[in-house]
Design a protein around this motif. Structure first.
Motif, PDB file in Angstrom:
ATOM      1  N   HIS A  99      40.082  44.405  35.559  1.00 53.98           N
ATOM      2  CA  HIS A  99      38.639  44.437  35.798  1.00 53.98           C
ATOM      3  C   HIS A  99      37.960  43.627  34.709  1.00 53.98           C
ATOM      4  O   HIS A  99      38.468  43.526  33.593  1.00 53.98           O
ATOM      5  N   CYS A 135      31.173  44.145  36.849  1.00 54.92           N
ATOM      6  CA  CYS A 135      32.543  43.645  36.790  1.00 54.92           C
ATOM      7  C   CYS A 135      32.515  42.139  37.047  1.00 54.92           C
ATOM      8  O   CYS A 135      31.823  41.672  37.944  1.00 54.92           O
ATOM      9  N   CYS A 139      37.949  42.214  42.067  1.00 55.42           N
ATOM     10  CA  CYS A 139      38.988  43.241  42.025  1.00 55.42           C
ATOM     11  C   CYS A 139      39.292  43.847  43.388  1.00 55.42           C
ATOM     12  O   CYS A 139      40.368  44.414  43.587  1.00 55.42           O
TER      13      CYS A 139
END
Ligand SMILES: [Cu+2]
Length: 171
Positions: A99, A135, A139
């Protein structure tokens, strides 16, 4: 390698491939990262342990990351003049799910946190306001939901430190 399936998926900008499971299992590709083995000074081993602690003008944020949220994701009580330390532990156990982390307006780098690891980003807010955190590494399909907010109050304000997950701090 013998390909047994190969096709684009409908409704998602992804491409899928399938191979026999043995090809993955028998070639060292199954790797798990045990969070218990993380002995970092600022580790957070589960969401229930995430917290925000003030020490003078330093604010330590013990945060976790897992698809697709940070915990906590709403933080209040940071003041202008504070130094903020985001200690972020990636709770993922699969070896290929890092992440990222950044705070809008930070002038230093972003983080890339590998599964099971902890990394720290220092941030010195330069103005009062609401600052998104997010982030920075794609992901999953819900990557763009991986975000939150930190409110920075004026220096000398009496807003206490508070934090929550998935709901506004002030209701
Ligand atoms: Cu992420």
């Amino acid at each position: 390698m013998q390909l047994i399936l190969d096709f684009p998926t409908i409704g998602e900008p992804h491409y899928a491939q399938a191979v026999p499971a043995d090809l993955i299992r028998n070639n060292g590709q199954l790797k798990l990262f045990k969070i218990e083995d993380n002995n970092h000074k600022y580790v957070t081993k589960g969401e229930k342990d995430s917290k925000v602690i003030r020490e003078g003008n330093k604010v330590h944020i013990y945060m976790t990351a897992i698809r697709s949220h940070f915990s906590p994701d709403n933080i209040e009580g940071v003041k202008l003049g504070d130094e903020v330390y985001f200690h972020i532990t990636n709770l993922e156990q699969d070896w290929d799910v890092p992440h990222g982390f950044s705070v809008k307006g930070a002038t230093n780098a972003e983080l890339l946190i590998m599964p099971g690891e902890t990394s720290t980003l220092k941030w010195t807010p330069d103005r009062v306001g609401m600052f998104p955190i997010y982030c920075t590494d794609f992901c999953s399909a819900l990557h763009q939901e991986m975000q939150g907010y930190v409110r920075v109050s004026p220096a000398g304000s009496n807003v206490p430190i508070s934090f929550s997950l998935g709901k506004p701090v002030v209701e």
